[in-house]
Write an enzyme that holds these catalytic residues in place. Structure first.
Site, mmCIF file in Angstrom:
data_model
loop_
_atom_site.group_PDB
_atom_site.id
_atom_site.type_symbol
_atom_site.label_atom_id
_atom_site.label_comp_id
_atom_site.label_asym_id
_atom_site.label_seq_id
_atom_site.Cartn_x
_atom_site.Cartn_y
_atom_site.Cartn_z
ATOM 1 N N ASP A 127 6.814 94.815 83.945
ATOM 2 C CA ASP A 127 5.423 95.152 84.232
ATOM 3 C C ASP A 127 5.336 96.030 85.487
ATOM 4 O OD1 ASP A 127 2.724 95.177 83.801
ATOM 5 O OD2 ASP A 127 2.343 93.269 84.790
ATOM 6 N N CYS A 182 -0.513 90.330 60.822
ATOM 7 C CA CYS A 182 -1.870 89.856 61.105
ATOM 8 C C CYS A 182 -2.643 89.606 59.802
ATOM 9 C CB CYS A 182 -2.629 90.864 61.963
ATOM 10 S SG CYS A 182 -2.163 90.815 63.706
ATOM 11 N N CYS A 208 -12.936 93.502 79.150
ATOM 12 C CA CYS A 208 -11.989 92.383 79.046
ATOM 13 C C CYS A 208 -11.982 91.577 80.349
ATOM 14 C CB CYS A 208 -10.599 92.931 78.742
ATOM 15 S SG CYS A 208 -9.310 91.685 78.806
#
Ligand code: SF4
Ligand code: SF4
Length: 320
Positions: A127, A182, A208
């Site tokens: 990250d 999905c 978000c």
């Protein structure tokens, strides 16, 4: 599989990573969609995404000597983590030592193996930097990117951190993960408290809760804050409702991922009463250090206000 690729994966498993795959580097099939996403403003004030766009769209530009990405998944799911009822709460990963520390330490150890085998470049990323982790992981065969935009892995779910090492060693490649599991499910899209998904696979980060509580420094619009449902740092809803997590979440074997930022009994004024020194001592090596004490105060007050179904005035006041 060549001996070296096998050795790298065995070492990754030994270090506690739940999966490891190897990908080549190159232009992204999502480049046009990424540019459009940025243009539409869905990245909000994450200016670094604009700055990094070229490299994110072509991973060969990240480290000029690198030709491979060794990608790992680090499972942080601990059953000990409990969400308090009727209180402010933080995302699961934030309740333990920062993964930038926990995961990076072991990714570094994996990189040492590559160096031992003659790699001139073996640069770890967790990250950090302009690395499109989910896309790399998909290319390395580790899973698919779901409608909630997270990487999902069959038999595991999505409670993991993704790390990568960029290297010049010509390691044997894994096949990209080619299928999407999905199906007709829309649970994550339906459950999002702030309706942050524009459509399946497309997130408006500016709505978000994770973005608003971690990245966003200004006043949070009251109409969004009122829908936080008690989240004060990050949000796990689109992970929690995913059937792949409900069925396959597996206990972490990494002790550092056990919860230690115990906040389940922390009342409304918990952070307001805390000094900077105390905050640094208790949370300095956890993800909460990123927003810091001032913004955690704002987040905590907002989270409680959202639980109480506070009127707009109270939500504005919580940020004063
Ligand atoms: S993290 Fe929460 S707010 Fe963000 S998209 Fe997922 S469910 Fe929605
Ligand atoms: S909740 Fe359903 S649609 Fe969303 S990521 Fe999981 S499987 Fe895919």
């Amino acid at each position: 599989m060549t001996l070296l690729a096998r050795e790298v994966k065995a070492r990754a498993a030994e270090l506690g990573f739940v999966a490891c795959g190897i990908t080549d580097l190159g232009p992204s099939p999502h480049a046009v969609a990424f540019d459009r996403w940025l243009r539409q403003g869905y990245g909000g004030n994450m200016r670094y995404l604009h700055r990094q766009a070229k490299k994110r769209k072509d991973t060969r530009l990240i480290d000029r000597e690198a030709i491979r990405g060794v990608v790992i998944l680090d499972n942080y799911y601990a059953t000990e983590y409990q969400q308090p009822d009727g209180k402010a709460k933080i995302a699961r990963y934030a309740s333990s030592t920062d993964y930038h520390i926990t995961t990076l330490k072991r990714v570094n150890a994996l990189a040492e193996l590559l160096t031992m085998h003659g790699a001139k470049t073996a640069r770890p990323y967790v990250d950090t930097g302009p690395v499109p982790e989910r896309e790399l992981a998909q290319r390395a065969g580790l899973g698919w990117i779901g409608k909630n935009t997270m990487l999902l892995r069959p038999g595991l779910g999505s409670w993991f951190v993704i790390g990568a090492i960029f290297t010049d060693l010509p390691l044997e490649l894994d096949s990209p993960f080619a299928t999407d599991h999905c199906g007709s499910c829309t649970k994550c899209l339906d459950a999002c408290p702030t309706k942050a998904f524009v459509e399946p696979y497309l997130l408006d980060a500016t709505k978000c809760i994770s973005y608003l509580t971690i990245e966003y420094k200004d006043e949070i619009p009251a109409e969004l804050a009122g829908q936080f449902g008690g989240w004060a740092f990050g949000c796990d809803v689109c992970n929690e409702v995913c059937p792949w997590n409900l069925r396959f979440a597996t206990e972490t074997t990494v002790p550092e991922f056990l919860p230690r930022a115990h906040l389940s009994s922390a009342g409304e004024y918990f952070f307001d009463r805390m000094t900077e020194e105390e905050f640094a001592g208790r949370f300095g090596d956890t993800p909460l250090a990123r927003p810091g004490l001032e913004r955690m105060r704002r987040n905590w007050r907002l989270a409680y206000a959202s639980l109480a179904g506070a009127p707009r005035r109270a939500l504005d006041r919580a940020q004063e």
